[in-house]
Design a protein around this motif. Structure first.
Motif, PDB file in Angstrom:
ATOM      1  N   GLY A   9     -88.335 -88.716   5.646  1.00  0.00           N
ATOM      2  CA  GLY A   9     -89.571 -89.323   5.147  1.00  0.00           C
ATOM      3  C   GLY A   9     -90.032 -90.510   5.969  1.00  0.00           C
ATOM      4  O   GLY A   9     -89.282 -91.475   6.147  1.00  0.00           O
ATOM      5  N   GLY A  10     -91.270 -90.417   6.449  1.00  0.00           N
ATOM      6  CA  GLY A  10     -91.825 -91.478   7.293  1.00  0.00           C
ATOM      7  C   GLY A  10     -92.902 -92.279   6.593  1.00  0.00           C
ATOM      8  O   GLY A  10     -93.961 -92.544   7.146  1.00  0.00           O
TER       9      GLY A  10
ATOM     10  N   VAL B 299     -93.463 -96.067   4.373  1.00  0.00           N
ATOM     11  CA  VAL B 299     -93.035 -97.417   4.706  1.00  0.00           C
ATOM     12  C   VAL B 299     -91.530 -97.602   4.459  1.00  0.00           C
ATOM     13  O   VAL B 299     -90.850 -98.302   5.226  1.00  0.00           O
TER      14      VAL B 299
ATOM     15  N   VAL C 102     -86.838 -83.332  -2.645  1.00  0.00           N
ATOM     16  CA  VAL C 102     -85.743 -83.454  -1.665  1.00  0.00           C
ATOM     17  C   VAL C 102     -84.413 -83.582  -2.413  1.00  0.00           C
ATOM     18  O   VAL C 102     -83.408 -82.974  -2.039  1.00  0.00           O
TER      19      VAL C 102
ATOM     20  N   TYR D 179     -82.773 -80.347  -3.536  1.00  0.00           N
ATOM     21  CA  TYR D 179     -82.014 -79.544  -2.565  1.00  0.00           C
ATOM     22  C   TYR D 179     -80.509 -79.643  -2.857  1.00  0.00           C
ATOM     23  O   TYR D 179     -79.744 -78.754  -2.525  1.00  0.00           O
TER      24      TYR D 179
ATOM     25  N   HIS E 208    -103.241 -93.970  -9.483  1.00  0.00           N
ATOM     26  CA  HIS E 208    -103.546 -95.394  -9.489  1.00  0.00           C
ATOM     27  C   HIS E 208    -104.876 -95.606  -8.777  1.00  0.00           C
ATOM     28  O   HIS E 208    -105.084 -95.081  -7.684  1.00  0.00           O
TER      29      HIS E 208
ATOM     30  N   TYR F 217    -108.081 -98.138  -7.369  1.00  0.00           N
ATOM     31  CA  TYR F 217    -108.712 -99.425  -7.089  1.00  0.00           C
ATOM     32  C   TYR F 217    -110.084 -99.176  -6.476  1.00  0.00           C
ATOM     33  O   TYR F 217    -110.343 -98.105  -5.921  1.00  0.00           O
TER      34      TYR F 217
ATOM     35  N   TRP G  52     -96.247 -79.360  -1.665  1.00  0.00           N
ATOM     36  CA  TRP G  52     -95.953 -79.717  -0.268  1.00  0.00           C
ATOM     37  C   TRP G  52     -97.225 -79.852   0.551  1.00  0.00           C
ATOM     38  O   TRP G  52     -97.274 -80.559   1.544  1.00  0.00           O
TER      39      TRP G  52
ATOM     40  N   ILE H 268    -110.697 -95.619  -4.731  1.00  0.00           N
ATOM     41  CA  ILE H 268    -109.494 -94.944  -4.251  1.00  0.00           C
ATOM     42  C   ILE H 268    -108.681 -94.554  -5.468  1.00  0.00           C
ATOM     43  O   ILE H 268    -108.425 -95.377  -6.347  1.00  0.00           O
TER      44      ILE H 268
HETATM   45  C1  LIG Z   1    -103.638 -96.755  -4.850  1.00  0.00           C
HETATM   46  C2  LIG Z   1    -102.350 -97.426  -4.474  1.00  0.00           C
HETATM   47  C3  LIG Z   1    -102.285 -98.797  -4.310  1.00  0.00           C
HETATM   48  C4  LIG Z   1    -101.085 -99.415  -3.979  1.00  0.00           C
HETATM   49  N1  LIG Z   1    -101.038-100.766  -3.768  1.00  0.00           N
HETATM   50  C5  LIG Z   1     -99.889-101.361  -3.371  1.00  0.00           C
HETATM   51  C6  LIG Z   1     -99.862-102.732  -3.070  1.00  0.00           C
HETATM   52  O1  LIG Z   1    -100.866-103.424  -3.186  1.00  0.00           O
HETATM   53  N2  LIG Z   1     -98.692-103.301  -2.666  1.00  0.00           N
HETATM   54  C7  LIG Z   1     -97.560-102.556  -2.531  1.00  0.00           C
HETATM   55  O2  LIG Z   1     -96.528-103.114  -2.160  1.00  0.00           O
HETATM   56  N3  LIG Z   1     -97.566-101.245  -2.819  1.00  0.00           N
HETATM   57  C8  LIG Z   1     -98.697-100.617  -3.230  1.00  0.00           C
HETATM   58  N4  LIG Z   1     -98.710 -99.281  -3.489  1.00  0.00           N
HETATM   59  C9  LIG Z   1     -97.439 -98.559  -3.489  1.00  0.00           C
HETATM   60  C10 LIG Z   1     -96.987 -98.135  -2.103  1.00  0.00           C
HETATM   61  O3  LIG Z   1     -97.959 -97.316  -1.555  1.00  0.00           O
HETATM   62  C11 LIG Z   1     -95.654 -97.410  -2.235  1.00  0.00           C
HETATM   63  O4  LIG Z   1     -94.718 -98.283  -2.789  1.00  0.00           O
HETATM   64  C12 LIG Z   1     -95.132 -96.940  -0.897  1.00  0.00           C
HETATM   65  O5  LIG Z   1     -96.107 -96.243  -0.209  1.00  0.00           O
HETATM   66  C13 LIG Z   1     -93.915 -96.055  -1.061  1.00  0.00           C
HETATM   67  O6  LIG Z   1     -93.516 -95.644   0.212  1.00  0.00           O
HETATM   68  P1  LIG Z   1     -92.445 -94.511   0.452  1.00  0.00           P
HETATM   69  O7  LIG Z   1     -92.078 -94.551   1.870  1.00  0.00           O
HETATM   70  O8  LIG Z   1     -91.363 -94.625  -0.550  1.00  0.00           O
HETATM   71  O9  LIG Z   1     -93.159 -93.136   0.049  1.00  0.00           O
HETATM   72  P2  LIG Z   1     -94.338 -92.312   0.736  1.00  0.00           P
HETATM   73  O10 LIG Z   1     -95.380 -93.195   1.294  1.00  0.00           O
HETATM   74  O11 LIG Z   1     -94.748 -91.295  -0.261  1.00  0.00           O
HETATM   75  O12 LIG Z   1     -93.653 -91.614   1.973  1.00  0.00           O
HETATM   76  C14 LIG Z   1     -92.804 -90.506   1.877  1.00  0.00           C
HETATM   77  C15 LIG Z   1     -92.882 -89.747   3.189  1.00  0.00           C
HETATM   78  O13 LIG Z   1     -91.874 -88.752   3.176  1.00  0.00           O
HETATM   79  C16 LIG Z   1     -92.361 -87.588   3.762  1.00  0.00           C
HETATM   80  N5  LIG Z   1     -91.565 -86.464   3.254  1.00  0.00           N
HETATM   81  C17 LIG Z   1     -91.356 -86.133   1.958  1.00  0.00           C
HETATM   82  N6  LIG Z   1     -90.558 -85.058   1.867  1.00  0.00           N
HETATM   83  C18 LIG Z   1     -90.254 -84.709   3.129  1.00  0.00           C
HETATM   84  C19 LIG Z   1     -89.473 -83.656   3.677  1.00  0.00           C
HETATM   85  N7  LIG Z   1     -88.882 -82.757   2.907  1.00  0.00           N
HETATM   86  N8  LIG Z   1     -89.365 -83.588   5.008  1.00  0.00           N
HETATM   87  C20 LIG Z   1     -89.948 -84.500   5.808  1.00  0.00           C
HETATM   88  N9  LIG Z   1     -90.732 -85.494   5.349  1.00  0.00           N
HETATM   89  C21 LIG Z   1     -90.866 -85.589   4.016  1.00  0.00           C
HETATM   90  C22 LIG Z   1     -93.812 -87.559   3.309  1.00  0.00           C
HETATM   91  O14 LIG Z   1     -94.614 -86.751   4.128  1.00  0.00           O
HETATM   92  C23 LIG Z   1     -94.200 -89.023   3.372  1.00  0.00           C
HETATM   93  O15 LIG Z   1     -94.751 -89.383   4.612  1.00  0.00           O
HETATM   94  C24 LIG Z   1     -99.901 -98.636  -3.840  1.00  0.00           C
HETATM   95  C25 LIG Z   1     -99.986 -97.264  -4.001  1.00  0.00           C
HETATM   96  C26 LIG Z   1    -101.164 -96.657  -4.319  1.00  0.00           C
HETATM   97  C27 LIG Z   1    -101.208 -95.179  -4.496  1.00  0.00           C
END
Ligand SMILES: Cc1cc2nc3c(=O)[nH]c(=O)nc-3n(C[C@H](O)[C@H](O)[C@H](O)COP(=O)(O)OP(=O)(O)OC[C@H]3O[C@@H](n4cnc5c(N)ncnc54)[C@H](O)[C@@H]3O)c2cc1C
Length: 809
Positions: A11-12, A14, A210, A213, A225, A227, A285, A322
């Motif tokens: 997962g790429g 943040v 994931v 699996y 969510h 805004y 997916w 959004i």
């Molecule tokens: C509208 C909105 C506003 C937000 N505002 C804020 C804010 O103000 N401040 C803040 O801190 N947070 C905010 N967030 C929350 C923030 O976006 C999340 O906390 C953060 O993006 C989580 O990141 P992540 O890497 O865990 O997940 P994700 O961003 O979902 O990344 C997961 C990645 O894994 C990849 N992946 C999944 N399964 C597989 C697989 N089997 N093989 C290969 N790749 C895979 C996906 O393609 C994806 O790129 C907000 C979210 C939303 C929706």
């Protein structure tokens, strides 16, 4: 793409990119991140990007602070801008209760080194000219807040990791993860299989899929969510001109909204009551860089309040709305760490504030992978805090509750109502008949206190002493003067048996093992000699032991036990959960009561303090331990669940003339405070050594070899940095809760871990850690309660029965 890697991060978003970067900081470069699409293809790309350090758990707050401070570093290494705008931020309160909460948060921030400031409504208006001060009582200003560009941050982590040698494989979905017999992993991707030592699930929106699996049902759920972004607003331009600054990031409790400046306009987001889960069972997916259909009706009530509180919005054009999904765990904190029973399988998901927490999550998890220890107290986000009971439906109910309460106050005595009752024991109805007010203890209903007959059994929520006060006092009196009855099924219990059980436990635990028919208290230590548990260990036979500990830590401790179990099968460890249940009788008349019903000699000589026996109680086969957490004479009676009702009835009927009375968890808490007994997760946590926590008396340094011994020797030689102390607080109508700062001579010198009112000693008590060089039993201390500095003195000995003679009666 490589065929072997030390770590594969799935997962790429943040979080995955932060984990990758932090692994490279440890010098690990044989690592690869696999992303099914482009980076930021889950929640990360459409986040609002707000960053702040405020969190109910100070340990999580610490990691948020780390995250915010990290952006400069990754910008420098990667050359990628994160667009950090440190505008400062303010949380606004519209009521006195919310202002109390802010005072508490402000006080807590002090020992974390946060420079927050309580402000009046007029000052709030000066700091944020867009607000209408008539709606606010005041606010909490924090200069250390702002916003970032979510994509910029994610790419900065990724580029910095690449610069240090990590590999990133894009447009490549992981389709399976298979544990091999040798303990390594086959990570099967669309572009081939990678053999890996470690797998990290950072799947974000797809973390559940994931996890599946490997048969793992992670308790996370995505919520929609929303805004909105406005067109440029003249009021914003005017405020920028007047203050010379960008507008602050604002949290408005009443409106359940947050806002910040976005270019010449504003961004306004809501945590609406009518919240909606997204893809509650499976995440498609094919979902990618897309948004969900906005639903203005759903957020209209929040917007109405928001537009009233910030009137400039009434004239603003809405440029864009959004609506995007992101994931939550039932309590809103991340799920991080190794998964019990799956060697070298790690998760970092359910991160609902990736831009506030992602850095801290990456740091802790990479430490854990590389050094077998997160290096921080991460209990608040440990995946082990949930067990099998956190099912899909449970998670759904709790996540919705958490989302809709995001900006609500949770009072210290407030039990949340959703997904209850879930687990109950056979005396649930009996306790109800006694007018119990119930609490939710990791999915299990347990009695907190008993309301007087005829009174509705419910808590009036408050930061101050409230309607349970007199009842808890009466329950304490019943125990201290006669005998009380408490259900203890919510303890964790483990059965350890087998020919190698003794040798294994001897290596696992720092105290000497009990002899036959006896119990000992012992901490559990990690390799560094830090506290990761405290147990009572009982020995029933040469190769049969029972361990009793904190119920909420069952998964956490089982994970540790399994990871340290010999492979040859000489030891079996079984978590008993609710397969073993119990009642405790405590108080000076408990021996007389037990004597009437037990099929064994209960005299002091035959059944001394810390003895453990198999014996019948009435017709019921039981195990009895002579110890109670009340610090009084007392017994814990352990039985099979099918006997719980009859045992409860038997004890109540037989003890009627002795004045027996059921008591609940709040009375138990009050009594353990009077005895200065600490508890796991409050006084005992992985940031303390046994010397600091006063548990060194349960450590046997004569033992040549046990886990944590070397660390302990180092800690002993270095001396404690702080010490757990008991304080008597000159409180008014509110006692400490936890995390209040402890003051001496105008400086913060420590923090409270727990406290409350000691009814038997009629004193307000606080337990807390004080810096060793600021520790002086004769000094004047103070504790900050709801913004008031209350004088406090150290009690050098337990306030109740300091010699411990009553429990040894
Ligand atoms: C509208 C909105 C506003 C937000 N505002 C804020 C804010 O103000 N401040 C803040 O801190 N947070 C905010 N967030 C929350 C923030 O976006 C999340 O906390 C953060 O993006 C989580 O990141 P992540 O890497 O865990 O997940 P994700 O961003 O979902 O990344 C997961 C990645 O894994 C990849 N992946 C999944 N399964 C597989 C697989 N089997 N093989 C290969 N790749 C895979 C996906 O393609 C994806 O790129 C907000 C979210 C939303 C929706």
């Amino acid at each position: 793409m490589r065929s072997h890697a030390r770590v594969v991060v799935i997962g790429g978003g943040v979080v995955g990119c932060s984990v990758l970067y932090h692994l490279t900081k440890h010098g690990w470069t044989d690592i690869v991140l696999v992303e099914r699409s482009e980076l930021t293809s889950g929640s990360s790309w459409h986040a609002a990007g707000a960053i702040h350090t405020l969190n109910g758990d100070p340990n999580v707050a610490k990691l948020q602070k780390y995250t915010v401070e990290l952006y400069k570093e990754i910008e420098e290494i990667s050359g990628q801008s994160c667009s950090v705008h440190m505008t400062g931020g303010m949380v606004l309160a519209g009521t006195k209760e919310r202002m109390d909460w802010l005072k508490m948060a402000h006080a807590r921030g002090r020992y974390l080194g946060m420079e927050t400031e309580l402000v009046s409504a007029a000052e709030a208006k000066r700091l944020m000219p867009l607000l209408d001060e008539r709606y606010f009582v005041g606010g909490l200003y924090d200069p250390f807040e702002g916003h970032v560009d979510p994509s910029g941050v994610t790419y900065a982590y990724a580029k910095a990791a690449r610069a240090k040698g990590a590999e990133i494989s894009l447009r490549n979905r992981v389709i399976d993860t298979v544990l091999r017999p040798d303990g390594s992993w086959d990570v099967v991707t669309e572009q081939g299989t990678i053999r890996a030592e470690h797998v990290v699930n950072c799947g974000g929106l797809w973390a559940r899929e994931v996890g599946r699996y490997v048969g793992l049902e992670l308790p996370i759920l995505a919520m929609e969510h929303m805004y909105l972004l406005t067109e440029d607003m003249p009021e914003v331009a005017e405020a920028n001109r007047a203050t010379g600054k960008e507008l602050l990031v604002i949290l408005d409790f009443e409106g359940e909204i947050y806002l910040r400046q976005e270019r010449g306009g504003m961004l306004l987001g809501t945590y609406e009551q009518a919240c909606r889960p997204w893809s509650p069972k499976t995440t498609p997916w094919e979902f990618g860089h897309e948004l969900l259909e906005p639903d203005l009706d759903r957020i209209a009530p929040s917007l109405e309040v928001g537009f009233r509180h910030f009137p400039a919005f009434q004239n603003a054009g809405i440029k864009k709305i959004i609506n995007g999904p992101f994931t939550f765990a039932p309590d809103g904190n991340p799920l991080v760490g190794p998964v019990r029973g799956l060697p070298n399988y790690w998760v970092a998901c359910g991160v609902m504030a990736g831009f506030c927490q992602g850095g801290g999550v990456g740091l802790a998890l990479s430490n854990w992978i590389v050094e077998s220890d997160p290096g921080y107290d991460v209990w608040g986000m440990d995946v082990a805090r949930y067990g099998d009971w956190a099912t899909l439906k449970y998670t759904n109910a709790k996540v919705r509750e958490n989302y809709s309460r995001r900006f609500r106050i949770r009072f210290p005595n407030e039990e949340l109502p959703e997904a209850r009752p879930l687990k109950t024991t056979g005396i649930y109805d009996r306790l109800k008949e006694h007018n119990a007010v119930f609490g939710d203890y990791w999915g299990l209903e347990h009695a907190l206190w008993f309301a007087p007959p005829g009174q509705e059994p419910r808590d009036v929520f408050s930061f101050r002493r409230t309607n349970d006060f007199e009842s808890v006092a009466a329950e304490c009196r019943a125990v201290r003067e006669g005998v009380g009855l408490l259900e203890i099924s919510n303890f964790a219990k483990y059965e350890v048996s087998g020919p190698a059980a003794e040798a294994w436990l001897d290596h696992l635990l720092p105290n000497k093992l009990p002899s036959l028919g006896r119990m000992v208290l012992t901490p559990l230590l990690n390799e560094k000699g830090m506290l990761i548990g405290d147990f009572t260990v009982a020995r029933l036979a040469a190769d049969s032991f029972y361990i009793f500990g904190s119920g909420m830590a069952e998964q956490y401790h089982m994970r540790w036990f399994l990871a340290h179990l010999p492979k040859d099968g000489g030891v079996s460890v079984r978590p008993l959960g609710l397969a073993l249940q119990g009642l405790q009788i405590a108080g000076p008349k408990s021996r007389e009561l037990l004597g009437r019903v037990a099929g064994c000699d209960v005299s002091r000589e035959a059944f001394p303090f810390m003895a453990f026996r198999s014996a019948d109680v009435g017709m019921i086969p039981a195990m009895i331990g002579r110890v109670t957490f009340t610090g009084d004479l007392g017994y814990e009676i352990w039985i099979q669940p099918e006997y719980l009702r009859s045992l409860f009835d038997l004890l109540l009927a037989t003890g009627a003339d002795l004045g027996i009375r059921p008591f609940g968890g709040r009375a138990l808490n009050a009594m353990r405070l009077e005895k200065s007994f600490g508890t796991w997760f409050r006084e005992y946590r992985p940031i303390y050594t046994p010397f600091e926590a006063g548990l060194d008396r349960f450590v046997s340094m004569q033992k040549p070899d046990f886990i944590g011994r070397e660390g302990l020797v180092r800690a002993r030689d270095a001396g404690p940095r702080r010490k757990l102390s008991t304080f008597v607080v000159d409180a008014a109508d509110a006692d400490v809760i936890a995390d209040e700062p402890i003051w001496r001579d105008g400086k913060v010198v420590g923090w409270v871990t727990s406290g409350g009112y000691g009814h038997s000693v009629q004193k307000s008590i606080a337990l807390g850690y004080v810096d060793i060089e600021r520790l002086d039993a004769s000094a004047d201390y103070a504790v900050e309660i709801l913004g008031e500095i209350r004088p406090a003195r150290i009690a050098e000995h337990a306030l109740f029965d300091p010699s411990g003679s009553r429990m040894r009666l």
